[in-house]
Design a protein around this motif. Structure first.
Motif, mmCIF file in Angstrom:
data_model
loop_
_atom_site.group_PDB
_atom_site.id
_atom_site.type_symbol
_atom_site.label_atom_id
_atom_site.label_comp_id
_atom_site.label_asym_id
_atom_site.label_seq_id
_atom_site.Cartn_x
_atom_site.Cartn_y
_atom_site.Cartn_z
ATOM 1 N N HIS A 17 0.644 -1.204 0.026
ATOM 2 C CA HIS A 17 -0.038 -0.184 0.009
ATOM 3 C C HIS A 17 0.849 1.387 0.004
ATOM 4 O O HIS A 17 0.241 2.395 -0.425
ATOM 5 N N LEU A 18 2.171 1.215 0.323
ATOM 6 C CA LEU A 18 3.114 2.352 0.473
ATOM 7 C C LEU A 18 3.153 2.785 -1.010
ATOM 8 O O LEU A 18 3.789 4.138 -1.182
ATOM 9 N N ALA A 19 2.716 2.268 -1.995
ATOM 10 C CA ALA A 19 2.898 2.788 -3.590
ATOM 11 C C ALA A 19 1.875 3.874 -3.625
ATOM 12 O O ALA A 19 2.549 4.568 -4.627
ATOM 13 N N ASP A 20 0.926 4.035 -2.810
ATOM 14 C CA ASP A 20 0.224 5.544 -3.153
ATOM 15 C C ASP A 20 0.924 6.491 -2.469
ATOM 16 O O ASP A 20 0.234 7.776 -2.695
ATOM 17 N N GLN A 21 2.065 6.668 -1.699
ATOM 18 C CA GLN A 21 2.676 7.667 -1.298
ATOM 19 C C GLN A 21 2.087 8.633 -0.164
ATOM 20 O O GLN A 21 2.736 9.654 -0.146
ATOM 21 N N GLU A 22 0.981 8.016 0.195
ATOM 22 C CA GLU A 22 0.573 8.856 1.248
ATOM 23 C C GLU A 22 1.328 8.911 2.693
ATOM 24 O O GLU A 22 1.519 10.058 2.970
ATOM 25 N N TYR A 23 2.124 8.028 2.808
ATOM 26 C CA TYR A 23 2.971 8.068 4.116
ATOM 27 C C TYR A 23 3.952 8.838 3.534
ATOM 28 O O TYR A 23 4.528 9.856 4.487
ATOM 29 N N ALA A 40 1.105 9.422 10.430
ATOM 30 C CA ALA A 40 2.222 8.875 9.375
ATOM 31 C C ALA A 40 2.655 7.292 9.529
ATOM 32 O O ALA A 40 2.663 6.713 8.561
ATOM 33 N N THR A 41 2.718 7.194 10.871
ATOM 34 C CA THR A 41 3.145 5.620 11.103
ATOM 35 C C THR A 41 1.866 4.795 10.794
ATOM 36 O O THR A 41 2.091 3.754 10.361
ATOM 37 N N ALA A 42 0.652 5.221 11.134
ATOM 38 C CA ALA A 42 -0.336 4.325 10.896
ATOM 39 C C ALA A 42 -0.632 4.333 9.291
ATOM 40 O O ALA A 42 -1.036 3.360 8.755
ATOM 41 N N LEU A 43 -0.247 5.314 8.557
ATOM 42 C CA LEU A 43 -0.320 5.184 6.863
ATOM 43 C C LEU A 43 0.810 4.202 6.593
ATOM 44 O O LEU A 43 0.537 3.487 5.719
ATOM 45 N N TYR A 44 1.845 4.251 7.214
ATOM 46 C CA TYR A 44 2.975 3.188 6.759
ATOM 47 C C TYR A 44 2.497 1.715 7.029
ATOM 48 O O TYR A 44 2.821 1.037 6.199
ATOM 49 N N LEU A 45 1.669 1.424 8.053
ATOM 50 C CA LEU A 45 1.270 0.151 8.221
ATOM 51 C C LEU A 45 -0.123 -0.216 7.887
ATOM 52 O O LEU A 45 -0.597 -1.202 7.833
ATOM 53 N N ARG A 53 -7.742 15.705 2.456
ATOM 54 C CA ARG A 53 -9.111 15.263 1.884
ATOM 55 C C ARG A 53 -8.609 14.435 0.764
ATOM 56 O O ARG A 53 -9.604 13.683 0.216
ATOM 57 N N ASP A 54 -7.656 14.825 0.007
ATOM 58 C CA ASP A 54 -7.410 13.914 -1.281
ATOM 59 C C ASP A 54 -6.611 12.714 -0.901
ATOM 60 O O ASP A 54 -6.090 11.890 -1.782
ATOM 61 N N PHE A 55 -6.489 12.299 0.401
ATOM 62 C CA PHE A 55 -5.781 11.063 0.770
ATOM 63 C C PHE A 55 -6.717 10.033 1.344
ATOM 64 O O PHE A 55 -7.026 10.415 2.496
ATOM 65 N N PRO A 56 -7.014 9.232 0.717
ATOM 66 C CA PRO A 56 -8.265 8.273 1.270
ATOM 67 C C PRO A 56 -7.969 7.578 2.419
ATOM 68 O O PRO A 56 -8.708 7.427 3.202
ATOM 69 N N ARG A 57 -6.831 6.998 2.453
ATOM 70 C CA ARG A 57 -6.391 6.168 3.659
ATOM 71 C C ARG A 57 -6.205 7.207 4.976
ATOM 72 O O ARG A 57 -6.600 6.687 5.854
ATOM 73 N N ALA A 58 -5.606 8.279 4.696
ATOM 74 C CA ALA A 58 -5.434 9.222 5.836
ATOM 75 C C ALA A 58 -6.820 9.706 6.292
ATOM 76 O O ALA A 58 -7.087 9.833 7.720
#
Length: 367
Positions: free
Chosen positions: A241-247, A295-300, A339-344
């Protein structure tokens, strides 16, 4: 220098007595009394491993609980930790502990904290227990950068690495260290509060094994060698999932996000502008921690990691008489910025839902 007399437990070395005696010494910041509790117990036949894990580790856990409940301050917490570390050092050099150690026969283990992790006592306890059990131990201490860890492994013939981390925001760094160790053929056992209840974050990071405490880690290593690392394994293989660059975006933009949220809080709640310098600094620190944990939650890709931190933060603020009013507004502002980051936005919404029922007053003005 202390003039206190050294404790001598009546009729033996009962663990509850020793815990109370060590806690009394630690609470009084009396290093000599604390080491005396441990050394007297050794001389009366106490098991060194039990002293490490059933006495010193238990007292250290209480130190953390007392800090969280605001019954001791940061300085007292640091002093207590330093005294417990001194007690471990005194135990390890005592003849009774040296006699208890078996000759190294089980292999060689490197024990270290991940880069950025300053809470070294859990790793030190593990290193001492492994030495007592018959391992040759290379204890590298706190905050070991991955390149230095790998350089050490190249110079030695370690059978495994034991990595410790207490703070979840160190998990991306831990992942890099795990992958680097495995790349040179050394399996990794991880432990510490950072890896979550039951080690829930150890597997996603590719660790070869997890243990909840030093005794369990030593038992696991005694059962047999850890599985050898997979050849050609890359960290991106663990977390696609890190491919989406949100983290990456949130981690790199953290300072700007903190400034934006702080400014929006001032605009939304004018009373925030009246904060004195100390309160402004504390608020900025809280916001920085929130962004770092996000950021850590996004990483995992783990909603619960962030939610647990936010609820913990609310509890810490409440224990210090600071209403956690600013938390939901801060999360709302952060969600708007992302708002443009769905996982966040999903992670932030999950935390907001969990926070509001527990702290209904937090929806009000953060003053």
């Amino acid at each position: 220098m202390s003039t206190s007399t050294r404790h001598r437990p009546p009729g033996g070395t009962q663990v509850p007595y020793l815990v109370d005696a060590l806690w009394e010494a630690v609470s009084a910041a009396d290093e000599y009394l604390a080491t005396g509790v441990v050394l007297d117990a050794l001389e009366e036949g106490a098991d060194p491993e039990s002293l490490l894990l059933d006495v010193i580790a238990v007292v250290q856990a209480r130190v953390g609980e007392e800090w969280a409940a605001n019954r001791i301050g940061v300085a007292q917490e640091h002093a207590a930790t330093a005294i417990n570390e001194r007690a471990v050092a005194a135990l390890s050099s005592h003849p009774a502990a040296r006699t208890a150690r078996t000759a190294p026969r089980l292999g060689r283990i490197t024990v270290a904290c991940v880069d950025g992790e300053w809470h070294a006592l859990p790793a030190r306890l593990l290193a001492e227990v492994l030495a007592l059990r018959g391992w040759r131990v290379d204890y590298l201490g706190a905050q070991v950068p991955a390149p230095h860890l790998i350089a050490h492994l190249h110079r030695t013939d370690a059978d495994a690495v034991a990595l410790s981390s207490s703070i979840a925001t160190r998990l991306p760094t831990a992942h890099a260290a795990i992958t680097a160790c495995q790349a040179v053929g050394v399996p990794v056992l991880v432990g510490g509060a950072a890896f979550g209840a039951a080690g829930r974050y150890a597997r996603p990071l590719g660790a070869d094994a997890w243990a909840p405490d030093a005794r369990a880690a030593a038992d696991r290593l005694a059962r047999g060698p850890l599985p050898r690392p997979r050849p050609g394994h890359l960290s991106v293989d663990d977390l696609p999932h890190l491919a989406d660059q949100e983290y990456t975006t949130v981690a790199r933009g953290a300072p700007a996000l903190v400034r934006t949220v702080f400014g929006a809080l001032e605009d939304t709640f004018p009373a925030v502008r009246a904060y004195d310098e100390a309160r402004r600094e504390h608020t900025a620190e809280d916001l920085a921690h929130i962004v770092e944990f996000l950021a850590t939650a996004l990483y995992l890709d783990e909603d619960e990691l962030f939610t647990e931190f936010v609820l913990w933060t609310a509890g810490i603020l409440t224990a210090r008489g600071v209403p956690a009013h600013s938390l939901p507004p801060a999360l709302d502002i952060l969600a708007r910025e992302l708002r443009d980051f769905p996982r966040a936005t999903r992670i932030l919404a999950h935390a907001t839902r969990a926070l509001t029922p527990a702290h209904p007053s937090t929806a009000r003005n953060p003053v």
